[in-house]
Design a protein around this motif. Sequence first.
Motif, PDB file in Angstrom:
ATOM      1  N   THR A   1       0.800  -1.227   0.000  1.00  0.00           N
ATOM      2  CA  THR A   1       0.000   0.000   0.000  1.00  0.00           C
ATOM      3  C   THR A   1       0.835   1.281   0.000  1.00  0.00           C
ATOM      4  OG1 THR A   1      -0.156  -0.066   2.423  1.00  0.00           O
ATOM      5  CG2 THR A   1      -1.945  -1.107   1.177  1.00  0.00           C
ATOM      6  N   ILE A   2       2.071   1.209   0.414  1.00  0.00           N
ATOM      7  CA  ILE A   2       2.901   2.413   0.528  1.00  0.00           C
ATOM      8  C   ILE A   2       3.250   2.949  -0.864  1.00  0.00           C
ATOM      9  CG2 ILE A   2       5.162   1.269   0.601  1.00  0.00           C
ATOM     10  CD1 ILE A   2       5.780   3.188   3.009  1.00  0.00           C
ATOM     11  N   ARG A   3       3.256   4.264  -1.005  1.00  0.00           N
ATOM     12  CA  ARG A   3       3.503   4.903  -2.301  1.00  0.00           C
ATOM     13  C   ARG A   3       4.458   6.092  -2.146  1.00  0.00           C
ATOM     14  NH1 ARG A   3       2.223   0.854  -3.820  1.00  0.00           N
ATOM     15  NH2 ARG A   3       0.218   0.158  -4.575  1.00  0.00           N
ATOM     16  N   PRO A   4       5.165   6.440  -3.219  1.00  0.00           N
ATOM     17  CA  PRO A   4       5.985   7.648  -3.178  1.00  0.00           C
ATOM     18  C   PRO A   4       5.118   8.853  -2.801  1.00  0.00           C
ATOM     19  CG  PRO A   4       6.495   6.363  -5.134  1.00  0.00           C
ATOM     20  CD  PRO A   4       5.283   5.729  -4.502  1.00  0.00           C
ATOM     21  N   GLY A   5       5.666   9.699  -1.937  1.00  0.00           N
ATOM     22  CA  GLY A   5       4.949  10.879  -1.465  1.00  0.00           C
ATOM     23  C   GLY A   5       4.266  10.674  -0.133  1.00  0.00           C
ATOM     24  N   ASP A   6       4.088   9.410   0.297  1.00  0.00           N
ATOM     25  CA  ASP A   6       3.497   9.152   1.606  1.00  0.00           C
ATOM     26  C   ASP A   6       4.434   9.642   2.698  1.00  0.00           C
ATOM     27  OD1 ASP A   6       1.235   7.986   0.496  1.00  0.00           O
ATOM     28  OD2 ASP A   6       1.899   5.922   0.839  1.00  0.00           O
ATOM     29  N   ARG A   7       3.880   9.935   3.855  1.00  0.00           N
ATOM     30  CA  ARG A   7       4.631  10.449   4.999  1.00  0.00           C
ATOM     31  C   ARG A   7       5.208   9.293   5.809  1.00  0.00           C
ATOM     32  NH1 ARG A   7       7.550  14.319   6.564  1.00  0.00           N
ATOM     33  NH2 ARG A   7       6.933  15.571   8.345  1.00  0.00           N
ATOM     34  N   ALA A   8       6.389   9.492   6.359  1.00  0.00           N
ATOM     35  CA  ALA A   8       7.054   8.483   7.183  1.00  0.00           C
ATOM     36  C   ALA A   8       7.455   9.101   8.517  1.00  0.00           C
ATOM     37  CB  ALA A   8       8.299   7.951   6.469  1.00  0.00           C
ATOM     38  N   TYR A   9       7.237   8.356   9.588  1.00  0.00           N
ATOM     39  CA  TYR A   9       7.687   8.736  10.926  1.00  0.00           C
ATOM     40  C   TYR A   9       8.534   7.593  11.451  1.00  0.00           C
ATOM     41  CZ  TYR A   9       4.027  12.217  10.559  1.00  0.00           C
ATOM     42  OH  TYR A   9       3.241  13.258  10.126  1.00  0.00           O
ATOM     43  N   ILE A  10       9.631   7.918  12.104  1.00  0.00           N
ATOM     44  CA  ILE A  10      10.521   6.891  12.638  1.00  0.00           C
ATOM     45  C   ILE A  10      10.501   6.986  14.155  1.00  0.00           C
ATOM     46  CG2 ILE A  10      12.841   5.917  12.615  1.00  0.00           C
ATOM     47  CD1 ILE A  10      13.263   7.369   9.896  1.00  0.00           C
ATOM     48  N   VAL A  11      10.219   5.850  14.785  1.00  0.00           N
ATOM     49  CA  VAL A  11      10.065   5.788  16.230  1.00  0.00           C
ATOM     50  C   VAL A  11      11.205   4.965  16.831  1.00  0.00           C
ATOM     51  CG1 VAL A  11       8.514   3.777  16.147  1.00  0.00           C
ATOM     52  CG2 VAL A  11       8.411   5.314  18.097  1.00  0.00           C
ATOM     53  N   ARG A  12      11.748   5.472  17.935  1.00  0.00           N
ATOM     54  CA  ARG A  12      12.789   4.733  18.663  1.00  0.00           C
ATOM     55  C   ARG A  12      12.117   3.786  19.638  1.00  0.00           C
ATOM     56  NH1 ARG A  12      18.280   6.713  21.717  1.00  0.00           N
ATOM     57  NH2 ARG A  12      17.761   5.892  23.755  1.00  0.00           N
ATOM     58  N   LEU A  13      12.563   2.544  19.618  1.00  0.00           N
ATOM     59  CA  LEU A  13      12.026   1.485  20.464  1.00  0.00           C
ATOM     60  C   LEU A  13      13.159   0.851  21.260  1.00  0.00           C
ATOM     61  CD1 LEU A  13       9.930  -0.179  17.628  1.00  0.00           C
ATOM     62  CD2 LEU A  13       9.048   1.353  19.412  1.00  0.00           C
ATOM     63  N   GLY A  14      12.821   0.010  22.221  1.00  0.00           N
ATOM     64  CA  GLY A  14      13.830  -0.787  22.915  1.00  0.00           C
ATOM     65  C   GLY A  14      14.463  -0.134  24.121  1.00  0.00           C
ATOM     66  N   VAL A  15      14.815   1.138  24.025  1.00  0.00           N
ATOM     67  CA  VAL A  15      15.443   1.873  25.133  1.00  0.00           C
ATOM     68  C   VAL A  15      14.816   3.260  25.240  1.00  0.00           C
ATOM     69  CG1 VAL A  15      17.655   0.654  24.981  1.00  0.00           C
ATOM     70  CG2 VAL A  15      17.320   2.744  23.686  1.00  0.00           C
ATOM     71  N   ASP A  16      14.836   3.805  26.445  1.00  0.00           N
ATOM     72  CA  ASP A  16      14.317   5.158  26.656  1.00  0.00           C
ATOM     73  C   ASP A  16      15.317   6.196  26.173  1.00  0.00           C
ATOM     74  OD1 ASP A  16      11.881   4.400  27.751  1.00  0.00           O
ATOM     75  OD2 ASP A  16      12.766   4.145  29.740  1.00  0.00           O
ATOM     76  N   PRO A  17      14.867   7.338  25.698  1.00  0.00           N
ATOM     77  CA  PRO A  17      13.470   7.682  25.506  1.00  0.00           C
ATOM     78  C   PRO A  17      12.906   7.011  24.250  1.00  0.00           C
ATOM     79  CG  PRO A  17      14.832   9.484  24.737  1.00  0.00           C
ATOM     80  CD  PRO A  17      15.759   8.443  25.309  1.00  0.00           C
ATOM     81  N   LYS A  18      11.664   6.564  24.340  1.00  0.00           N
ATOM     82  CA  LYS A  18      10.974   5.950  23.214  1.00  0.00           C
ATOM     83  C   LYS A  18      10.014   6.971  22.624  1.00  0.00           C
ATOM     84  CE  LYS A  18      11.191   1.477  25.440  1.00  0.00           C
ATOM     85  NZ  LYS A  18      10.447   0.518  26.251  1.00  0.00           N
ATOM     86  N   GLY A  19      10.015   7.060  21.301  1.00  0.00           N
ATOM     87  CA  GLY A  19       9.112   7.989  20.640  1.00  0.00           C
ATOM     88  C   GLY A  19       9.608   8.354  19.255  1.00  0.00           C
ATOM     89  N   ILE A  20       8.886   9.262  18.622  1.00  0.00           N
ATOM     90  CA  ILE A  20       9.226   9.698  17.268  1.00  0.00           C
ATOM     91  C   ILE A  20      10.398  10.671  17.328  1.00  0.00           C
ATOM     92  CG2 ILE A  20       8.425  10.979  15.251  1.00  0.00           C
ATOM     93  CD1 ILE A  20       5.633   9.813  15.791  1.00  0.00           C
ATOM     94  N   PHE A  21      11.419  10.395  16.516  1.00  0.00           N
ATOM     95  CA  PHE A  21      12.603  11.255  16.468  1.00  0.00           C
ATOM     96  C   PHE A  21      12.966  11.673  15.049  1.00  0.00           C
ATOM     97  CE2 PHE A  21      14.216   7.097  15.650  1.00  0.00           C
ATOM     98  CZ  PHE A  21      15.337   7.259  14.856  1.00  0.00           C
ATOM     99  N   ALA A  22      12.202  11.208  14.071  1.00  0.00           N
ATOM    100  CA  ALA A  22      12.511  11.549  12.677  1.00  0.00           C
ATOM    101  C   ALA A  22      11.246  11.454  11.839  1.00  0.00           C
ATOM    102  CB  ALA A  22      13.575  10.610  12.122  1.00  0.00           C
TER     103      ALA A  22
END
Length: 146
Positions: A42-63
């Motif tokens: 389903t993913i297409r060029p132009g779609d938005r991407a968010y990168i989330v840090r997992l595994g260790v704190d702090p966890k959350g979106i960083f990119a």
Amino acid sequence: MNAYLFGWNPIKFKWENIDADIKKLKATGELIDNWSVASHKTIRPGDRAYIVRLGVDPKGIFASGTIEAEPYLASRKGRIYHRINISIDVLLNPDKERILTFDILKTGNLAEQTWSPQASGISIRPHLVDELEGVWLDFLANKEEY
């Protein structure tokens, strides 16, 4: 616009050159990285991407960024899987800067989304995309207040 969540776990994969990548992005305005993607149909060029840090704190979106091209097949350790190129527009070092943490992401409507995906490149619920982008932009504009 569709949006997807990509996971990064520093326990499993070190991002050795994150500071150099941040400098490159600030200097040139360009940084393209590739990620595995679960939602390759389903993913297409132009779609938005968010990168989330997992595994260790702090966890959350960083990119965040934009999908650059169609998914492609890659091989790693004898396994074939789908990858995607992301043109990153924001990259924060979670060990040195504030990131958009789970305590914020797990409130209100955003609590409906799974923020700790088992697979990288999962779809963000369509009715949450605009809200997430608004929260992300507000966070970036007011990082010191979060």
